[in-house]
Scaffold this active site. Structure first.
Site, mmCIF file in Angstrom:
data_model
loop_
_atom_site.group_PDB
_atom_site.id
_atom_site.type_symbol
_atom_site.label_atom_id
_atom_site.label_comp_id
_atom_site.label_asym_id
_atom_site.label_seq_id
_atom_site.Cartn_x
_atom_site.Cartn_y
_atom_site.Cartn_z
ATOM 1 N N ARG A 161 7.752 -10.829 -16.518
ATOM 2 C CA ARG A 161 9.224 -10.826 -16.598
ATOM 3 C C ARG A 161 9.884 -10.833 -15.226
ATOM 4 O O ARG A 161 10.843 -11.554 -14.984
ATOM 5 C CB ARG A 161 9.693 -9.536 -17.277
ATOM 6 C CG ARG A 161 9.628 -9.552 -18.773
ATOM 7 C CD ARG A 161 10.055 -8.167 -19.227
ATOM 8 N NE ARG A 161 9.832 -7.988 -20.633
ATOM 9 C CZ ARG A 161 10.808 -7.886 -21.541
ATOM 10 N NH1 ARG A 161 12.052 -7.923 -21.179
ATOM 11 N NH2 ARG A 161 10.524 -7.718 -22.799
ATOM 12 N N ILE A 162 9.360 -9.966 -14.328
ATOM 13 C CA ILE A 162 10.000 -9.848 -13.013
ATOM 14 C C ILE A 162 9.757 -11.124 -12.206
ATOM 15 O O ILE A 162 10.677 -11.689 -11.610
ATOM 16 C CB ILE A 162 9.481 -8.602 -12.246
ATOM 17 C CG1 ILE A 162 9.795 -7.333 -13.034
ATOM 18 C CG2 ILE A 162 10.093 -8.527 -10.848
ATOM 19 C CD1 ILE A 162 9.161 -6.063 -12.475
ATOM 20 N N ILE A 242 6.506 -6.406 -3.778
ATOM 21 C CA ILE A 242 7.336 -5.512 -4.600
ATOM 22 C C ILE A 242 6.497 -4.957 -5.757
ATOM 23 O O ILE A 242 7.040 -4.465 -6.735
ATOM 24 C CB ILE A 242 8.605 -6.211 -5.150
ATOM 25 C CG1 ILE A 242 8.242 -7.463 -5.955
ATOM 26 C CG2 ILE A 242 9.569 -6.542 -4.036
ATOM 27 C CD1 ILE A 242 9.397 -7.993 -6.786
ATOM 28 N N SER A 243 5.163 -5.069 -5.642
ATOM 29 C CA SER A 243 4.332 -4.593 -6.763
ATOM 30 C C SER A 243 3.832 -3.180 -6.481
ATOM 31 O O SER A 243 4.519 -2.203 -6.806
ATOM 32 C CB SER A 243 3.202 -5.570 -7.048
ATOM 33 O OG SER A 243 2.314 -5.674 -5.964
ATOM 34 N N ARG A 244 2.694 -3.054 -5.841
ATOM 35 C CA ARG A 244 2.180 -1.750 -5.429
ATOM 36 C C ARG A 244 1.483 -1.935 -4.090
ATOM 37 O O ARG A 244 0.842 -2.971 -3.855
ATOM 38 C CB ARG A 244 1.167 -1.209 -6.462
ATOM 39 C CG ARG A 244 1.768 -0.749 -7.773
ATOM 40 C CD ARG A 244 2.639 0.498 -7.614
ATOM 41 N NE ARG A 244 3.202 0.959 -8.872
ATOM 42 C CZ ARG A 244 4.434 0.663 -9.328
ATOM 43 N NH1 ARG A 244 5.224 -0.101 -8.599
ATOM 44 N NH2 ARG A 244 4.859 1.144 -10.473
ATOM 45 N N ASP A 268 8.392 -3.428 -0.145
ATOM 46 C CA ASP A 268 9.108 -2.364 -0.858
ATOM 47 C C ASP A 268 8.136 -1.265 -1.278
ATOM 48 O O ASP A 268 8.549 -0.205 -1.726
ATOM 49 C CB ASP A 268 9.814 -2.941 -2.094
ATOM 50 C CG ASP A 268 10.757 -1.922 -2.717
ATOM 51 O OD1 ASP A 268 11.442 -1.205 -1.955
ATOM 52 O OD2 ASP A 268 10.814 -1.815 -3.965
ATOM 53 N N GLU A 273 3.111 6.187 -0.210
ATOM 54 C CA GLU A 273 4.572 6.151 -0.063
ATOM 55 C C GLU A 273 5.076 7.574 0.072
ATOM 56 O O GLU A 273 4.761 8.388 -0.795
ATOM 57 C CB GLU A 273 5.217 5.515 -1.290
ATOM 58 C CG GLU A 273 5.029 4.019 -1.348
ATOM 59 C CD GLU A 273 5.533 3.393 -2.635
ATOM 60 O OE1 GLU A 273 6.262 4.072 -3.390
ATOM 61 O OE2 GLU A 273 5.188 2.244 -2.898
ATOM 62 N N HIS A 292 10.486 1.861 -1.779
ATOM 63 C CA HIS A 292 10.299 1.580 -3.207
ATOM 64 C C HIS A 292 11.666 1.551 -3.912
ATOM 65 O O HIS A 292 11.945 2.311 -4.829
ATOM 66 C CB HIS A 292 9.376 2.616 -3.872
ATOM 67 C CG HIS A 292 8.710 2.078 -5.109
ATOM 68 N ND1 HIS A 292 7.420 2.342 -5.446
ATOM 69 C CD2 HIS A 292 9.165 1.276 -6.088
ATOM 70 C CE1 HIS A 292 7.114 1.743 -6.585
ATOM 71 N NE2 HIS A 292 8.176 1.079 -6.987
ATOM 72 N N GLY A 294 12.856 -0.954 -5.595
ATOM 73 C CA GLY A 294 12.649 -1.554 -6.920
ATOM 74 C C GLY A 294 13.891 -1.631 -7.781
ATOM 75 O O GLY A 294 14.755 -2.489 -7.609
HETATM 76 O O1 3PY Z 1 8.982 -0.428 -12.600
HETATM 77 C C1 3PY Z 1 8.209 -0.042 -11.732
HETATM 78 O O2 3PY Z 1 7.074 0.369 -11.974
HETATM 79 C C2 3PY Z 1 8.636 -0.065 -10.357
HETATM 80 O O3 3PY Z 1 7.911 0.304 -9.481
HETATM 81 C C3 3PY Z 1 9.978 -0.582 -10.035
HETATM 82 O O4 3PY Z 1 10.149 -0.676 -8.680
#
Ligand code: 3PY
Length: 328
Positions: A161-162, A242-244, A268, A273, A292, A294
């Site tokens: 989705r993202i 922007i994942s992990r 991000d 973290e 983060h 997000g």
């Molecule tokens: O939805 C998540 O798991 C996130 O880390 C959003 O940044």
């Protein structure tokens, strides 16, 4: 529980660094009797058997065997985000507890974060901000030359989705889009955003000017981007994560950024973290780091709480959960 009494919902804390937002409390209190971890720990025995649901806010409280054993009537855990890598899903399921995440609420805002990082890195926003506010405000043109986004190629790794919402945004910025995903999107979905599927990550890495990581963290994606992958990227390319944090081999990334293997990174997420204050990544000019960010907008966080409540109420009423997550 007495008839008519609200179900008990355990949260880490209200306010503070790891607490649910004060502005969400009235809504939660419409549906639940709220109890914090502090209150639970003060009176474990009595409170434990009342709790039927947990709302996890930014990975807290930590769900371990001891906590699960102290909550004999727990039915459901709702997570305030989409990634569930911080949870032992098999352990939770073994206690007969259902789990849900919040995919609807998070996707647009997380995609915005990805695009914000892409644009900020392309146009060196942090560097030029620092130049603009410096006492001398002195620069030569080469100091502020960025990378043109229109016409550049974005490689999206993870087209859920993202990832798809990032493609929608990138199309509007006139980018060429490549993507890699475990399963290929339908042709009409690809056509709608002008995205080309790369079966092999390597070919995406070799062609992209910007590589955006949007995969979930799993044993298969742990350190997906290491020295070899970074070396496949163009020296002019930028990595956006922007994942992990653990999807990238951070040591390899530091080396690649220091030696010009790639142009820049915008992160991000990091591992851990936040990073220790003396970490090499924090010293590099060609890196942008956000904490983060997000989903963090007022509207999206509120929507997450609404999605969590919807899931919890479904579980407590024996109905299918709109966003149930099963252990794989
Ligand atoms: O939805 C998540 O798991 C996130 O880390 C959003 O940044």
């Amino acid at each position: 529980m007495e008839e008519g009494e609200l179900p008990w919902l355990l949260v880490n804390e209200v306010g503070g660094i790891r607490g649910i937002l004060h502005s969400h409390v009235p809504f939660l209190k419409k549906h639940f009797h709220l109890i914090t971890m502090k209150e639970f720990l003060e009176n474990r025995k009595d409170v434990g058997k009342m709790v039927q649901a947990i709302y996890l806010w930014w990975h807290k409280p930590v769900i371990d065997k001891e906590l699960l054993q102290s909550l004999p009537n727990l039915k459901v855990i709702a997570n305030s985000g989409v990634g569930m890598d911080h949870l032992d899903l098999k352990l939770i399921a073994s206690f007969g507890v259902k789990m849900a995440n919040a995919p609807r609420a998070v996707s647009s805002t997380t995609a915005d974060t990805g695009m914000a990082l892409l644009l900020a890195s392309a146009r060196r926003l942090v560097e030029v901000h620092n130049i603009s506010i410096s006492p001398s405000m002195d620069y030569c043109e080469a100091d502020i030359l960025g990378v043109k986004v229109a016409g550049a190629t974005l490689g999206i790794i993870g087209m859920g989705r993202i990832g798809y919402k990032i493609a929608v945004r990138a199309k509007a910025f006139e980018m060429n889009i490549l993507y890699h995903n475990r399963t290929r999107r339908k042709v009409h979905e690809e056509q709608a955003v002008g995205a080309t599927y790369c079966k092999k990550i390597d070919s995406l890495l070799q062609q992209a000017d910007f590589v955006m990581l949007v995969v979930s963290l799993t044993p298969q994606t742990h350190k997906l981007i290491g020295k070899r992958e970074l070396e496949l990227m163009k020296p002019t390319a930028t990595l956006i994560n922007i994942s992990r944090g653990a999807v990238v081999d951070q040591e390899a990334l530091v080396a690649a950024l220091q030696t010009g293997v790639i142009r820049a990174a915008a992160l991000d997420v990091t591992s851990p973290e936040p990073l220790p204050r003396d970490h090499a990544l924090l010293k590099l000019k060609n890196v942008i780091i956000t904490p983060h960010l997000g989903i963090k907008t007022d509207k999206a966080t509120y929507m997450i709480t609404e999605e969590a409540v919807e899931n919890i109420l479904a579980a407590l009423n024996g109905l299918p959960l709109p966003s149930e997550v099963l252990p794989s």
